[in-house]
Design a protein around this motif. Structure first.
Motif, mmCIF file in Angstrom:
data_model
loop_
_atom_site.group_PDB
_atom_site.id
_atom_site.type_symbol
_atom_site.label_atom_id
_atom_site.label_comp_id
_atom_site.label_asym_id
_atom_site.label_seq_id
_atom_site.Cartn_x
_atom_site.Cartn_y
_atom_site.Cartn_z
ATOM 1 N N LEU A 54 0.816 -1.136 -0.034
ATOM 2 C CA LEU A 54 0.051 0.255 0.392
ATOM 3 C C LEU A 54 1.170 1.255 -0.007
ATOM 4 O O LEU A 54 0.388 2.197 -0.478
ATOM 5 C CB LEU A 54 -0.990 0.390 1.415
ATOM 6 N N ARG A 55 2.344 1.240 0.785
ATOM 7 C CA ARG A 55 3.000 2.657 0.611
ATOM 8 C C ARG A 55 3.812 2.563 -0.237
ATOM 9 O O ARG A 55 4.539 4.010 -0.502
ATOM 10 C CB ARG A 55 3.193 2.297 2.004
ATOM 11 N N GLN A 56 3.675 1.913 -1.165
ATOM 12 C CA GLN A 56 4.603 1.743 -2.140
ATOM 13 C C GLN A 56 3.594 3.107 -3.492
ATOM 14 O O GLN A 56 3.990 3.430 -3.608
ATOM 15 C CB GLN A 56 5.027 0.745 -2.766
ATOM 16 N N LYS A 57 2.389 3.440 -3.051
ATOM 17 C CA LYS A 57 1.250 4.186 -4.182
ATOM 18 C C LYS A 57 1.016 5.054 -2.833
ATOM 19 O O LYS A 57 0.451 6.496 -3.640
ATOM 20 C CB LYS A 57 -0.003 3.215 -4.374
ATOM 21 N N ASP A 58 1.173 4.375 -1.702
ATOM 22 C CA ASP A 58 0.347 6.347 -0.870
ATOM 23 C C ASP A 58 0.771 5.384 0.634
ATOM 24 O O ASP A 58 0.692 5.180 1.467
ATOM 25 C CB ASP A 58 -0.736 6.130 -0.539
ATOM 26 N N ALA A 61 -0.469 5.358 3.812
ATOM 27 C CA ALA A 61 -1.315 4.558 4.014
ATOM 28 C C ALA A 61 -1.578 4.188 5.765
ATOM 29 O O ALA A 61 0.223 3.651 6.161
ATOM 30 C CB ALA A 61 -1.439 3.428 2.962
ATOM 31 N N VAL A 62 -2.375 3.524 5.652
ATOM 32 C CA VAL A 62 -2.320 2.525 6.823
ATOM 33 C C VAL A 62 -3.533 1.693 7.146
ATOM 34 O O VAL A 62 -4.807 1.935 6.270
ATOM 35 C CB VAL A 62 -3.250 3.566 8.704
ATOM 36 N N LEU A 63 -3.978 -0.249 7.957
ATOM 37 C CA LEU A 63 -4.644 -0.578 7.842
ATOM 38 C C LEU A 63 -5.550 -0.169 8.687
ATOM 39 O O LEU A 63 -5.524 0.524 9.889
ATOM 40 C CB LEU A 63 -3.285 -1.870 7.851
ATOM 41 N N GLU A 64 -6.756 -1.180 8.226
ATOM 42 C CA GLU A 64 -8.302 -1.306 8.986
ATOM 43 C C GLU A 64 -8.112 -1.989 10.134
ATOM 44 O O GLU A 64 -8.046 -2.797 9.753
ATOM 45 C CB GLU A 64 -9.229 -1.076 8.138
#
Length: 234
Positions: A54-58, A61-64
């Motif tokens: 996720l953090r490669q794109k944003d 980003a954090v997990l739910e």
């Protein structure tokens, strides 16, 4: 003769070093599992992997995911998951040998690994420490970790951790986050139908997150709903 003695000593040294390294490696896993008997895991191997992607794109980003104690999670959800994932969970020692045999037979028919016969304990071991790779080496490590979990934790604690860390969709982990993400309620307020639906998603949660109108998912949910009231939970 001296050469043979030297080779034997070299072999013994190499073998001893390997065994010692493996023992230290497994002991580190065991220490973490002991810690989690009374402390809640903050992250798992699967969570780390998803978060990195996720953090490669944003980068922000954090997990739910929200930790919820066992007693505040719907019993309907617990029963539904037992039906869907591991009907003998409260009885076995971490391994469903009949399920493993069925999986082996299925893999032989297909000519490749398509089923693993994993119990909830084995799934938790994989989620906590391992990757999604399918190999005999990874399954062997999973078995060792599952044995450690069963030896140190109660069934209730194993199930509590599983319910809080299992993946339930894109960026969604644990029962509380899943209940809020899909139905807008807490994990303790799920209806039987909602619980069955969440349990039916577990084999392929990200796929069913993207394909919520799947006819198979609807039918499987109904099947779980019909069986869940006979399921035993810890």
């Amino acid at each position: 003769m001296r050469l043979l003695v030297s080779l034997w000593k070299l072999f013994c040294y190499a073998a001893g070093t390997t065994v010692a390294a493996l023992a230290i490696y497994e002991f580190w896993f065991f220490v973490q599992i002991l810690y989690w008997v009374d402390h809640n895991p903050r992250m798992t191997s699967v969570m780390d992997m998803r978060l990195d992607a996720l953090r490669q794109k944003d980068p922000g980003a954090v997990l739910e995911q929200r930790w919820t104690p066992y007693g505040r999670i719907s019993n309907d959800l617990k029963r539904a998951i037992i039906v869907a994932e591991d009907a003998k969970f409260v009885e076995h020692d971490g391994f469903d040998w009949e399920g493993i045999q069925r999986a082996m037979e299925k893999n032989q028919r297909r000519g490749k690994i398509v089923a693993g016969g994993s119990t909830i304990t084995q799934q938790l071991a994989k989620n906590l420490f391992l990757s999604g790779e399918r190999s005999l080496l990874r399954k062997g490590q999973e078995a060792i970790l599952a044995s450690m979990l069963e030896a140190t934790m109660s069934k209730r604690r194993i199930f509590e951790i599983y319910l809080n860390v299992v993946e339930w969709g894109e960026n969604v982990f644990g029962a509380e986050a899943a209940a809020r993400y899909y139905f807008g309620v807490g994990a303790g307020a799920l209806s039987p139908e909602q619980a069955a639906r969440l349990a039916a998603m577990l084999p392929r949660p990200r796929y069913y997150d993207r394909n919520r109108d799947s006819a198979y998912l609807a039918g499987y949910s109904e099947s779980i709903l019909e069986q869940m009231y006979a399921a035993q939970i810890p």
